[in-house]
Design an enzyme around this catalytic site. Structure first.
Site, mmCIF file in Angstrom:
data_model
loop_
_atom_site.group_PDB
_atom_site.id
_atom_site.type_symbol
_atom_site.label_atom_id
_atom_site.label_comp_id
_atom_site.label_asym_id
_atom_site.label_seq_id
_atom_site.Cartn_x
_atom_site.Cartn_y
_atom_site.Cartn_z
ATOM 1 N N ASN A 125 -17.442 -21.200 15.719
ATOM 2 C CA ASN A 125 -18.063 -19.869 15.595
ATOM 3 C C ASN A 125 -17.194 -18.744 16.156
ATOM 4 O O ASN A 125 -17.299 -17.604 15.697
ATOM 5 C CB ASN A 125 -19.424 -19.920 16.310
ATOM 6 C CG ASN A 125 -19.965 -18.545 16.611
ATOM 7 O OD1 ASN A 125 -20.520 -17.881 15.740
ATOM 8 N ND2 ASN A 125 -19.791 -18.075 17.851
ATOM 9 N N SER B 19 -17.637 -15.401 6.168
ATOM 10 C CA SER B 19 -18.147 -14.022 6.127
ATOM 11 C C SER B 19 -18.173 -13.554 4.682
ATOM 12 O O SER B 19 -17.464 -14.095 3.831
ATOM 13 C CB SER B 19 -17.195 -13.148 6.945
ATOM 14 O OG SER B 19 -17.312 -11.792 6.597
ATOM 15 N N TYR C 58 -8.836 -10.248 8.850
ATOM 16 C CA TYR C 58 -10.122 -10.951 8.961
ATOM 17 C C TYR C 58 -10.466 -11.605 7.613
ATOM 18 O O TYR C 58 -10.895 -12.758 7.557
ATOM 19 C CB TYR C 58 -11.176 -9.922 9.381
ATOM 20 C CG TYR C 58 -12.558 -10.464 9.664
ATOM 21 C CD1 TYR C 58 -12.853 -11.055 10.885
ATOM 22 C CD2 TYR C 58 -13.573 -10.352 8.726
ATOM 23 C CE1 TYR C 58 -14.134 -11.531 11.161
ATOM 24 C CE2 TYR C 58 -14.857 -10.820 8.997
ATOM 25 C CZ TYR C 58 -15.131 -11.413 10.216
ATOM 26 O OH TYR C 58 -16.395 -11.875 10.475
HETATM 27 P P1 NDP Z 1 -19.142 -11.670 18.910
HETATM 28 O O1 NDP Z 1 -17.975 -10.725 18.983
HETATM 29 O O2 NDP Z 1 -20.453 -11.244 19.444
HETATM 30 O O3 NDP Z 1 -18.744 -13.032 19.639
HETATM 31 C C1 NDP Z 1 -17.510 -13.649 19.395
HETATM 32 C C2 NDP Z 1 -17.396 -14.880 20.259
HETATM 33 O O4 NDP Z 1 -16.113 -15.468 20.010
HETATM 34 C C3 NDP Z 1 -17.480 -14.577 21.748
HETATM 35 O O5 NDP Z 1 -18.355 -15.482 22.379
HETATM 36 C C4 NDP Z 1 -16.058 -14.801 22.245
HETATM 37 O O6 NDP Z 1 -16.018 -15.403 23.507
HETATM 38 C C5 NDP Z 1 -15.512 -15.810 21.253
HETATM 39 N N1 NDP Z 1 -14.060 -15.727 21.137
HETATM 40 C C6 NDP Z 1 -13.332 -14.758 20.551
HETATM 41 N N2 NDP Z 1 -12.024 -15.036 20.676
HETATM 42 C C7 NDP Z 1 -11.926 -16.201 21.359
HETATM 43 C C8 NDP Z 1 -10.846 -16.998 21.817
HETATM 44 N N3 NDP Z 1 -9.562 -16.653 21.603
HETATM 45 N N4 NDP Z 1 -11.110 -18.141 22.483
HETATM 46 C C9 NDP Z 1 -12.386 -18.506 22.739
HETATM 47 N N5 NDP Z 1 -13.447 -17.798 22.335
HETATM 48 C C10 NDP Z 1 -13.223 -16.653 21.666
HETATM 49 O O7 NDP Z 1 -19.225 -12.128 17.378
HETATM 50 P P2 NDP Z 1 -20.464 -12.531 16.455
HETATM 51 O O8 NDP Z 1 -21.431 -13.339 17.225
HETATM 52 O O9 NDP Z 1 -20.923 -11.355 15.728
HETATM 53 O O10 NDP Z 1 -19.722 -13.464 15.371
HETATM 54 C C11 NDP Z 1 -19.630 -14.873 15.506
HETATM 55 C C12 NDP Z 1 -18.956 -15.442 14.268
HETATM 56 O O11 NDP Z 1 -19.677 -15.054 13.111
HETATM 57 C C13 NDP Z 1 -17.526 -14.945 14.065
HETATM 58 O O12 NDP Z 1 -16.747 -15.989 13.538
HETATM 59 C C14 NDP Z 1 -17.682 -13.841 13.044
HETATM 60 O O13 NDP Z 1 -16.514 -13.634 12.301
HETATM 61 C C15 NDP Z 1 -18.803 -14.396 12.191
HETATM 62 N N6 NDP Z 1 -19.559 -13.392 11.449
HETATM 63 C C16 NDP Z 1 -20.319 -12.435 12.088
HETATM 64 C C17 NDP Z 1 -21.043 -11.522 11.344
HETATM 65 C C18 NDP Z 1 -21.910 -10.475 11.980
HETATM 66 O O14 NDP Z 1 -22.494 -9.667 11.244
HETATM 67 N N7 NDP Z 1 -22.014 -10.438 13.286
HETATM 68 C C19 NDP Z 1 -21.004 -11.527 9.878
HETATM 69 C C20 NDP Z 1 -20.174 -12.557 9.328
HETATM 70 C C21 NDP Z 1 -19.498 -13.450 10.086
HETATM 71 P P3 NDP Z 1 -15.543 -14.614 24.843
HETATM 72 O O15 NDP Z 1 -16.589 -13.553 25.026
HETATM 73 O O16 NDP Z 1 -15.595 -15.641 25.924
HETATM 74 O O17 NDP Z 1 -14.202 -14.058 24.565
#
Ligand code: NDP
Length: 246
Positions: free
Chosen positions: A84, A136, A149
């Site tokens: 995720n 996405s 992305y």
């Molecule tokens: P958020 O930005 O709220 O959360 C992203 C998460 O990814 C965080 O918990 C962060 O952890 C973790 N993360 C990012 N980079 C790293 C890294 N290098 N190593 C470890 N952990 C990492 O995103 P969303 O919840 O909105 O999105 C979650 C997924 O869903 C993503 O893949 C996104 O592309 C996809 N998505 C989201 C949509 C939306 O409308 N929100 C729509 C379509 C797809 P930490 O805080 O510890 O860095």
């Protein structure tokens, strides 16, 4: 082997955290991987006895084999992996540097491959397991200003099909969710600064609303559950009809 063990990357906030909550509700012990210790600790405290956390920057690929080994040693088996974690970059194509492009691909695509490969090694020995990727709408149509992305998410969907075919004989299912526009911090950052884009999103979503994290978590749980036992290589939109909106 009575209780399932899952890994959810980026499970300390946003969609990932809601997926963790859904898994825990269904007695799936979940190991959350992320970078932010404070958020990880808070999340684990919110699900007492049903979650664990590991700090790892997944863009540091060399840490991933040890991460998987540590989880396997501690819990003996890994039944579910949800890839995720992801980052977003909204910028004009001409302004995106090679380094920025690489960083998005590294976090959103390459680390997904590396982690899936390492978990698949164990799942092959177990003769069972489920891997779930998160893509996405960006993988499905041309959205401006999200070039890296989009490339990463399109790659995830291709990888879903390739992995599903190769891992099926070992009893491993691989699927992908393609969330539409879901109400989270990531989408708020992309949409609230751009009212025109927000209007466009809603006007082509037949259900007329943004999705909720629960909408995505329910679909995630379905795809990793036995109710989806004959589903592999699928990309499931969770989008209120956005993909087929007129
Ligand atoms: P958020 O930005 O709220 O959360 C992203 C998460 O990814 C965080 O918990 C962060 O952890 C973790 N993360 C990012 N980079 C790293 C890294 N290098 N190593 C470890 N952990 C990492 O995103 P969303 O919840 O909105 O999105 C979650 C997924 O869903 C993503 O893949 C996104 O592309 C996809 N998505 C989201 C949509 C939306 O409308 N929100 C729509 C379509 C797809 P930490 O805080 O510890 O860095």
């Amino acid at each position: 082997m009575d209780r399932k063990i899952a890994i959810v990357t980026g499970g300390a906030r946003g969609l990932g955290k809601t997926i963790v909550g859904k898994f825990v509700q269904n007695n799936i012990f979940t190991v959350i991987v992320g970078r932010d210790k404070k958020k990880l600790d808070e999340t684990v405290a919110g699900f007492p006895g049903m979650t664990d956390s590991i700090i790892c920057d997944l863009s540091n690929l060399s840490c991933i084999p040890a991460l998987v080994n540590d989880i396997a040693k501690k819990y003996q088996h890994i039944d579910i992996l949800v890839n995720n974690a992801g980052i977003h970059l909204k910028k004009d194509l001409l302004e995106v540097s090679d380094e920025e492009f690489q960083q998005v691909i590294l976090t959103n695509l390459t680390s997904v491959f590396t982690l899936s490969r390492e978990v698949a090694r164990l799942m092959i020995r177990q003769r069972q397991g489920c891997i779930l990727h998160i893509s996405s709408m960006a993988a499905h149509y041309g959205i401006p200003k999200v070039i890296a992305y989009t490339a990463a998410k399109a790659g995830i969907e291709g990888m879903t099909r390739s992995m599903a075919v190769e891992l099926s004989p070992s009893g491993i299912r691989v699927n992908c969710l393609a969330p539409g526009f879901i109400n989270t911090d990531m989408s708020a950052a992309a949409l609230n600064s751009d009212p025109e884009r927000k209007h466009k999103v809603l006007s082509r979503t037949p259900m007329g609303r943004l999705g909720t994290p629960e909408d995505v978590a329910n679909a995630a749980f379905f795809l990793v559950s036995d109710a989806a036992a004959y589903i592999t290589g699928a990309v499931l939109p969770v989008d209120g009809g956005n993909l087929i909106g007129f």
